[in-house]
Design an enzyme around this catalytic site. Structure first.
Site, PDB file in Angstrom:
ATOM      1  N   HIS A  63       0.871  -1.179   0.000  1.00 48.28           N
ATOM      2  CA  HIS A  63       0.000   0.000   0.000  1.00 48.28           C
ATOM      3  C   HIS A  63       0.914   1.238   0.000  1.00 48.28           C
ATOM      4  O   HIS A  63       2.040   1.181   0.514  1.00 48.28           O
ATOM      5  CB  HIS A  63      -0.842  -0.045   1.286  1.00 48.28           C
ATOM      6  CG  HIS A  63      -1.895   0.991   1.409  1.00 48.28           C
ATOM      7  ND1 HIS A  63      -1.629   2.270   1.841  1.00 48.28           N
ATOM      8  CD2 HIS A  63      -3.227   0.936   1.187  1.00 48.28           C
ATOM      9  CE1 HIS A  63      -2.767   2.958   1.862  1.00 48.28           C
ATOM     10  NE2 HIS A  63      -3.752   2.177   1.478  1.00 48.28           N
TER      11      HIS A  63
ATOM     12  N   ASP B 268       3.184  -4.874   7.959  1.00 44.22           N
ATOM     13  CA  ASP B 268       1.961  -4.092   7.814  1.00 44.22           C
ATOM     14  C   ASP B 268       0.789  -5.084   7.913  1.00 44.22           C
ATOM     15  O   ASP B 268       0.518  -5.829   6.973  1.00 44.22           O
ATOM     16  CB  ASP B 268       1.979  -3.380   6.454  1.00 44.22           C
ATOM     17  CG  ASP B 268       0.643  -2.713   6.123  1.00 44.22           C
ATOM     18  OD1 ASP B 268      -0.318  -2.886   6.898  1.00 44.22           O
ATOM     19  OD2 ASP B 268       0.562  -2.039   5.088  1.00 44.22           O
TER      20      ASP B 268
ATOM     21  N   GLN C 168      -4.491  -5.428   6.828  1.00 41.90           N
ATOM     22  CA  GLN C 168      -5.522  -6.326   6.291  1.00 41.90           C
ATOM     23  C   GLN C 168      -5.498  -7.690   6.958  1.00 41.90           C
ATOM     24  O   GLN C 168      -6.432  -8.466   6.783  1.00 41.90           O
ATOM     25  CB  GLN C 168      -5.343  -6.509   4.775  1.00 41.90           C
ATOM     26  CG  GLN C 168      -5.509  -5.255   3.960  1.00 41.90           C
ATOM     27  CD  GLN C 168      -6.939  -4.708   3.983  1.00 41.90           C
ATOM     28  OE1 GLN C 168      -7.886  -5.395   4.329  1.00 41.90           O
ATOM     29  NE2 GLN C 168      -7.089  -3.439   3.638  1.00 41.90           N
TER      30      GLN C 168
ATOM     31  N   LYS D 168     -10.214  -1.336  10.574  1.00 39.87           N
ATOM     32  CA  LYS D 168     -10.283  -2.542   9.735  1.00 39.87           C
ATOM     33  C   LYS D 168     -10.708  -3.754  10.565  1.00 39.87           C
ATOM     34  O   LYS D 168     -10.890  -4.841  10.023  1.00 39.87           O
ATOM     35  CB  LYS D 168      -8.921  -2.830   9.097  1.00 39.87           C
ATOM     36  CG  LYS D 168      -8.275  -1.640   8.423  1.00 39.87           C
ATOM     37  CD  LYS D 168      -8.409  -1.685   6.938  1.00 39.87           C
ATOM     38  CE  LYS D 168      -7.472  -0.671   6.311  1.00 39.87           C
ATOM     39  NZ  LYS D 168      -8.025  -0.059   5.120  1.00 39.87           N
TER      40      LYS D 168
ATOM     41  N   CYS E 293      -4.736   2.459  -3.630  1.00 37.13           N
ATOM     42  CA  CYS E 293      -3.468   2.973  -3.078  1.00 37.13           C
ATOM     43  C   CYS E 293      -2.319   1.984  -3.299  1.00 37.13           C
ATOM     44  O   CYS E 293      -1.433   1.827  -2.445  1.00 37.13           O
ATOM     45  CB  CYS E 293      -3.579   3.316  -1.595  1.00 37.13           C
ATOM     46  SG  CYS E 293      -4.804   4.570  -1.243  1.00 37.13           S
TER      47      CYS E 293
HETATM   48  N1  7TS Z   1      -1.720  -0.983   4.564  1.00 33.47           N
HETATM   49  C1  7TS Z   1      -2.661  -1.737   3.963  1.00 33.47           C
HETATM   50  C2  7TS Z   1      -2.316  -3.124   3.526  1.00 33.47           C
HETATM   51  C3  7TS Z   1      -3.950  -1.216   3.781  1.00 33.47           C
HETATM   52  O1  7TS Z   1      -4.871  -1.983   3.191  1.00 33.47           O
HETATM   53  C4  7TS Z   1      -4.237   0.099   4.205  1.00 33.47           C
HETATM   54  C5  7TS Z   1      -5.571   0.727   3.935  1.00 33.47           C
HETATM   55  C6  7TS Z   1      -3.236   0.820   4.855  1.00 33.47           C
HETATM   56  C7  7TS Z   1      -1.989   0.260   4.994  1.00 33.47           C
HETATM   57  C8  7TS Z   1      -3.479   2.186   5.397  1.00 33.47           C
HETATM   58  O2  7TS Z   1      -4.352   2.118   6.478  1.00 33.47           O
HETATM   59  P1  7TS Z   1      -4.904   3.466   7.176  1.00 33.47           P
HETATM   60  O3  7TS Z   1      -5.928   2.972   8.140  1.00 33.47           O
HETATM   61  O4  7TS Z   1      -3.738   4.100   7.847  1.00 33.47           O
HETATM   62  O5  7TS Z   1      -5.458   4.305   6.078  1.00 33.47           O
HETATM   63  N2  7TS Z   1      -6.247   0.182   2.830  1.00 33.47           N
HETATM   64  C9  7TS Z   1      -7.367   0.690   2.245  1.00 33.47           C
HETATM   65  C10 7TS Z   1      -8.000   0.057   1.178  1.00 33.47           C
HETATM   66  O6  7TS Z   1      -7.671  -0.993   0.691  1.00 33.47           O
HETATM   67  N3  7TS Z   1      -9.063   0.810   0.808  1.00 33.47           N
HETATM   68  O7  7TS Z   1      -9.126   1.901   1.598  1.00 33.47           O
HETATM   69  C11 7TS Z   1      -8.061   1.830   2.497  1.00 33.47           C
END
Ligand code: 7TS
Length: 418
Positions: free
Chosen positions: A135, A212, A215, A238, A376
């Protein structure tokens, strides 16, 4: 094709999805006159009443600032906030609660490590390894660090199924490799990566690893001591918790050695104009008033998920993934992006000659929420030769009926646009 999981059959009898759905008020919503079919769980998950009630209770009965008041409310707020930290510590089996840092989410957790650990450990000519399926939040902070330090960013390639090529990873390691940061489960492909193998190889070469887990956290039971990762990042939203709160886990020896990320209240021990000494862990990394209700809400979300059981949730989602994958596999012009055997409940696809935004808009009118775009992960889209994909992602409350509604919607799209 994802692999059929035996536990899916064993647990089916005790997994009551209709009962679970009643815990989520938003699932009663109608969109364009149709019942909401929420299949955008990889972007954010919905919140159960249990979590919403705990947040409301905090604001209605407890609200006060933490770590600084002798009055009753402040003490109660502090207790609730710190109890949430212990729930999270136990959930990922950290050694101590001082290894659990509250952040705003995965993005902030990774930036924190790049800015502090990176600042003291990465120098000109050093190398950092990430993967092709990261990401943007696990690319850009390392790119920024490499620019600042004149260091080199190396990328583990993925094969056509969307799996990391482990043999290539080994070749990327050199005496200059100072850090490895990889995603546990891909948000665009669903691939679950062999992170334990990556960590073991990295450690044989004396290299620390960040995982990370944005997910993975709501699909895969994680034991940070068993994994032996140096850092782990995830977001509350999440895992059926609130937005704006997340976690950085770090091994205590790393966190002790790292300089603070932000300066301000709560992270200090003593301040004079000449010098400041910093607070002990975890407070050294928690400057300013945090999202107190968010932390309490995240603790509640984890309690909720634990009650259902991550293994049961994973088995349920795996069944949905298999049903959906089978049902769409023979649709004309549909290409599944991400065909690893080991996947979480993420199904990305591309329909020939139909723009993903049209797919998303059409499905929205059927009440079906999916995500379309690059998720992303622009370098990954380029690797698969598509500008964007349509992505359905499953959560613990989704049903086979909802999968059918999605599949029927796709069939209608092919009739109209095909
Ligand atoms: N890493 C992964 C694998 C992610 O899927 C996401 C967010 C992030 C980092 C960032 O997370 P945040 O909570 O700091 O924003 N992924 C997604 C997505 O797949 N659609 O919207 C956000």
């Amino acid at each position: 094709m994802p692999v059929k999981n035996d536990s899916a059959i064993i647990q089916k009898s005790i997994y009551n999805v209709e009962k679970i759905r009643k815990d989520f008020p938003i699932l009663q919503t109608f969109v364009h006159g149709k019942p909401l079919v929420y299949l955008d769980n990889a972007a954010t998950t919905q919140k159960p009443r249990f979590v919403i009630d705990r947040i409301n209770h905090y604001y209605e009965k407890i609200n006060a600032n933490i770590h600084r008041g002798v009055h009753a409310l402040s003490q109660e707020a502090t207790e609730e906030f710190e109890s949430a930290r212990i729930i999270i510590k136990n959930f990922i089996n950290a050694l101590g609660k001082n290894e659990i840092i509250f952040t705003r989410g995965t993005t902030e957790s990774i930036n924190l490590v790049a800015s502090t650990f990176g600042k003291i450990n990465v120098h000109e000519g050093d190398e950092i390894i990430i993967s092709h399926m990261e990401h943007h939040s696990n690319i850009v902070p390392w790119q920024m660090l490499c620019k600042e330090k004149n260091a080199v960013l190396k990328v583990i390639p993925v094969n056509d199924s969307g799996e990391l090529i482990t043999e290539e990873f080994v070749k990327l390691i050199s005496p200059r490799t100072k850090f490895i940061s990889v995603v546990y489960a891909s948000n665009s492909l669903g691939t679950v990566n062999p992170v334990k193998t990556i960590i073991d190889i990295a450690h044989q070469n004396g290299i620390p690893v960040l995982i990370d887990a944005a997910q993975a956290i709501n699909h895969i039971p994680i034991d940070v001591q068993e994994l032996d990762c140096d850092f782990l990042a995830f977001s509350g939203h999440k895992i059926y918790g609130p937005t704006g709160i997340g976690i950085l886990y770090g091994k205590i020896n790393h966190l002790e050695a790292m300089p603070p990320y932000m300066g301000g209240g709560d992270m200090i021990s003593k301040v004079t104009f000449e010098e400041t000494t910093y607070n002990e862990l975890p407070h050294k990394f928690e400057a300013g008033t945090p999202d107190i209700a968010g932390a309490i809400g995240l603790g509640a979300a984890i309690e909720y998920v634990k009650k259902i059981g991550l293994d049961n949730i994973a088995a349920h989602e795996n069944e949905l993934l298999m049903t959906a994958t089978e049902s769409i596999s023979d649709l004309k012009g549909l290409r599944i992006i991400g065909t690893s055997k080991n996947k979480i409940g993420v199904l990305s696809f591309h329909l020939e000659n139909i723009h993903p935004h049209d797919v998303g808009t059409f499905l929205d009118f059927e009440g079906v929420a999916i995500r379309t775009g690059h998720h992303c992960t622009q370098p990954l889209m380029k690797r698969f030769g598509v500008p964007a994909t349509s992505r359905a992602s499953f959560g613990l409350y989704n049903t086979k009926e909802e999968v059918s509604i999605l599949v029927n919607g796709l069939k209608k799209i092919l009739e109209v646009f095909g």
